[in-house]
Design a protein around this motif. Structure first.
Motif, PDB file in Angstrom:
ATOM      1  N   VAL A   1      46.886  32.628  52.356  1.00 51.56           N
ATOM      2  CA  VAL A   1      45.782  34.002  52.639  1.00 51.56           C
ATOM      3  C   VAL A   1      46.833  34.500  54.101  1.00 51.56           C
ATOM      4  O   VAL A   1      46.946  35.708  53.345  1.00 51.56           O
ATOM      5  CB  VAL A   1      44.541  33.640  52.499  1.00 51.56           C
ATOM      6  N   ARG A   2      47.179  33.704  54.716  1.00 50.73           N
ATOM      7  CA  ARG A   2      47.836  34.736  55.781  1.00 50.73           C
ATOM      8  C   ARG A   2      48.611  35.279  55.543  1.00 50.73           C
ATOM      9  O   ARG A   2      49.290  36.063  56.085  1.00 50.73           O
ATOM     10  CB  ARG A   2      47.734  33.008  56.876  1.00 50.73           C
ATOM     11  N   VAL A   3      49.672  34.428  54.489  1.00 50.08           N
ATOM     12  CA  VAL A   3      51.023  34.858  54.196  1.00 50.08           C
ATOM     13  C   VAL A   3      50.984  36.781  53.474  1.00 50.08           C
ATOM     14  O   VAL A   3      51.699  37.136  54.050  1.00 50.08           O
ATOM     15  CB  VAL A   3      51.692  33.768  53.575  1.00 50.08           C
ATOM     16  N   ALA A   4      49.664  36.482  52.913  1.00 46.98           N
ATOM     17  CA  ALA A   4      49.040  38.160  51.842  1.00 46.98           C
ATOM     18  C   ALA A   4      49.115  38.536  52.719  1.00 46.98           C
ATOM     19  O   ALA A   4      49.602  39.506  52.872  1.00 46.98           O
ATOM     20  CB  ALA A   4      48.065  37.227  51.385  1.00 46.98           C
ATOM     21  N   LEU A   5      48.558  38.630  53.847  1.00 49.30           N
ATOM     22  CA  LEU A   5      47.602  39.287  55.154  1.00 49.30           C
ATOM     23  C   LEU A   5      48.336  40.281  56.105  1.00 49.30           C
ATOM     24  O   LEU A   5      48.677  40.875  56.478  1.00 49.30           O
ATOM     25  CB  LEU A   5      46.678  38.979  55.647  1.00 49.30           C
ATOM     26  N   ARG A   6      49.428  39.235  56.316  1.00 51.40           N
ATOM     27  CA  ARG A   6      50.597  39.444  56.903  1.00 51.40           C
ATOM     28  C   ARG A   6      51.890  40.207  55.926  1.00 51.40           C
ATOM     29  O   ARG A   6      52.864  40.382  57.115  1.00 51.40           O
ATOM     30  CB  ARG A   6      51.541  38.604  57.796  1.00 51.40           C
ATOM     31  N   SER A   7      52.029  39.779  55.344  1.00 50.02           N
ATOM     32  CA  SER A   7      52.886  40.650  54.037  1.00 50.02           C
ATOM     33  C   SER A   7      52.809  42.417  53.539  1.00 50.02           C
ATOM     34  O   SER A   7      53.282  43.111  53.120  1.00 50.02           O
ATOM     35  CB  SER A   7      53.303  39.921  52.830  1.00 50.02           C
ATOM     36  N   ILE A   8      51.819  42.764  53.880  1.00 53.34           N
ATOM     37  CA  ILE A   8      51.143  43.921  53.668  1.00 53.34           C
ATOM     38  C   ILE A   8      51.531  45.286  54.292  1.00 53.34           C
ATOM     39  O   ILE A   8      51.884  44.369  55.435  1.00 53.34           O
ATOM     40  CB  ILE A   8      49.230  44.527  53.818  1.00 53.34           C
TER      41      ILE A   8
ATOM     42  N   ARG B   1      38.246  33.359  44.647  1.00 50.34           N
ATOM     43  CA  ARG B   1      37.319  33.885  45.454  1.00 50.34           C
ATOM     44  C   ARG B   1      36.790  32.847  46.757  1.00 50.34           C
ATOM     45  O   ARG B   1      37.016  33.616  47.521  1.00 50.34           O
ATOM     46  CB  ARG B   1      35.933  33.351  44.172  1.00 50.34           C
ATOM     47  N   VAL B   2      37.859  31.372  46.597  1.00 48.61           N
ATOM     48  CA  VAL B   2      37.735  30.897  47.946  1.00 48.61           C
ATOM     49  C   VAL B   2      38.484  31.418  48.803  1.00 48.61           C
ATOM     50  O   VAL B   2      38.403  31.877  49.888  1.00 48.61           O
ATOM     51  CB  VAL B   2      38.097  29.594  47.559  1.00 48.61           C
ATOM     52  N   MET B   3      40.043  31.831  47.970  1.00 54.80           N
ATOM     53  CA  MET B   3      40.692  32.277  49.571  1.00 54.80           C
ATOM     54  C   MET B   3      40.163  33.832  49.680  1.00 54.80           C
ATOM     55  O   MET B   3      40.462  34.191  50.842  1.00 54.80           O
ATOM     56  CB  MET B   3      41.768  32.671  48.396  1.00 54.80           C
ATOM     57  N   ALA B   4      39.467  35.271  48.597  1.00 59.73           N
ATOM     58  CA  ALA B   4      39.326  35.924  49.196  1.00 59.73           C
ATOM     59  C   ALA B   4      38.624  35.905  50.220  1.00 59.73           C
ATOM     60  O   ALA B   4      38.157  36.557  51.274  1.00 59.73           O
ATOM     61  CB  ALA B   4      38.945  36.367  48.179  1.00 59.73           C
ATOM     62  N   ASP B   5      37.156  35.259  49.872  1.00 59.96           N
ATOM     63  CA  ASP B   5      36.028  34.498  51.035  1.00 59.96           C
ATOM     64  C   ASP B   5      36.558  33.958  52.293  1.00 59.96           C
ATOM     65  O   ASP B   5      36.550  35.087  53.159  1.00 59.96           O
ATOM     66  CB  ASP B   5      35.113  33.365  50.359  1.00 59.96           C
ATOM     67  N   TYR B   6      37.999  33.770  52.161  1.00 61.43           N
ATOM     68  CA  TYR B   6      38.828  32.984  53.447  1.00 61.43           C
ATOM     69  C   TYR B   6      38.976  33.952  54.024  1.00 61.43           C
ATOM     70  O   TYR B   6      39.090  34.832  55.581  1.00 61.43           O
ATOM     71  CB  TYR B   6      39.675  31.907  53.528  1.00 61.43           C
ATOM     72  N   ALA B   7      39.484  35.017  53.199  1.00 61.60           N
ATOM     73  CA  ALA B   7      40.720  36.377  54.022  1.00 61.60           C
ATOM     74  C   ALA B   7      39.046  37.506  54.681  1.00 61.60           C
ATOM     75  O   ALA B   7      39.419  37.848  55.309  1.00 61.60           O
ATOM     76  CB  ALA B   7      40.890  37.291  53.256  1.00 61.60           C
ATOM     77  N   VAL B   8      37.884  37.437  54.079  1.00 59.54           N
ATOM     78  CA  VAL B   8      37.180  38.188  54.539  1.00 59.54           C
ATOM     79  C   VAL B   8      36.516  37.686  55.527  1.00 59.54           C
ATOM     80  O   VAL B   8      35.880  38.620  56.538  1.00 59.54           O
ATOM     81  CB  VAL B   8      36.602  38.444  53.081  1.00 59.54           C
ATOM     82  N   ASN B   9      35.560  36.960  55.765  1.00 57.56           N
ATOM     83  CA  ASN B   9      34.848  36.118  56.170  1.00 57.56           C
ATOM     84  C   ASN B   9      35.755  35.322  57.556  1.00 57.56           C
ATOM     85  O   ASN B   9      34.821  35.107  58.366  1.00 57.56           O
ATOM     86  CB  ASN B   9      34.009  35.214  55.515  1.00 57.56           C
ATOM     87  N   THR B  10      36.479  34.951  57.390  1.00 54.92           N
ATOM     88  CA  THR B  10      37.475  34.134  58.484  1.00 54.92           C
ATOM     89  C   THR B  10      38.287  34.974  59.386  1.00 54.92           C
ATOM     90  O   THR B  10      38.416  34.721  60.825  1.00 54.92           O
ATOM     91  CB  THR B  10      38.204  32.876  58.072  1.00 54.92           C
ATOM     92  N   LEU B  11      39.036  35.721  58.505  1.00 55.21           N
ATOM     93  CA  LEU B  11      39.820  36.315  59.582  1.00 55.21           C
ATOM     94  C   LEU B  11      39.877  38.601  59.070  1.00 55.21           C
ATOM     95  O   LEU B  11      40.774  37.966  59.482  1.00 55.21           O
ATOM     96  CB  LEU B  11      41.851  36.362  58.025  1.00 55.21           C
TER      97      LEU B  11
END
Length: 194
Positions: A61-68, A91-101
């Protein structure tokens, strides 16, 4: 004694350097440089039996967000099927992206896939209209997925670009193990690799 310590240091440095080199090489393989203003950033899930994102999925997920690319119209897609009774990997990864990152953009979920091959099969219809396709994972896994894109839809292969999955020194102590594991998993696509 000192010679033994020095030799161990040289060997350790060599192993770390090999891990860095191998992961960087995989990050840059089977990619192109297409132009255009739209992109899809695809996050491939990893087995996640607990309700929160595990170590590997957090990395992806961190790789994805910094790839945008902030200048592009981006379609973020989380991919992965059920791993618990209630939540898919996606869903687990999306929740992590939204709720944690703190990700606040839109995203899509692909929740049927159980393998990397199925990830690609199910995702391709969702990305065929964008200019660039980035696969967010660890470098060896992303390379395997790019090879699967080339097998399943060769017409989309020119749209593949590398995600920000390699950073020098990041996870340095793990990179040799990841590289060794990657060599094993990439056997399935050996004939597709440069």
């Amino acid at each position: 004694m000192r010679k033994g310590i020095a030799l161990a240091g040289v060997v350790a440095a060599g192993v770390l350097a090999w891990g860095e080199w191998q992961n960087r090489r995989w990050s840059l393989a089977l990619v192109n440089d297409p132009s255009g203003s739209s992109e899809a950033v695809v996050v491939l899930g990893f087995k996640n039996p607990q309700p929160d994102a595990n170590f590997i999925n957090r990395i992806r997920v961190r790789v994805a967000l910094r790839s945008i690319d902030p200048a592009a119209e981006t379609r973020l897609i989380f991919s992965g099927g059920l791993t618990t009774a209630t939540k898919s990997e996606a869903r687990v990864m999306a929740d992590y992206a939204v709720n944690t990152l703190g990700y606040r953009g839109t995203y899509l979920l692909e929740e049927e896939s159980r393998t990397t091959w199925e990830n690609i099969t199910n995702l391709l219809p969702m990305v065929e209209d964008v200019d660039r396709i980035k696969i967010a994972s660890l470098p060896a896994h992303a390379l395997k997925a790019r090879a699967y894109v080339r097998r399943q839809r060769p017409d989309l292969a020119p749209k593949l670009v590398n995600a920000a999955d390699y950073k020098f020194g990041e996870l340095a102590a793990l990179k040799p193990a990841l590289a060794a594991y990657g060599l094993r998993t990439l056997r399935a696509v050996r004939e597709d690799l440069p």
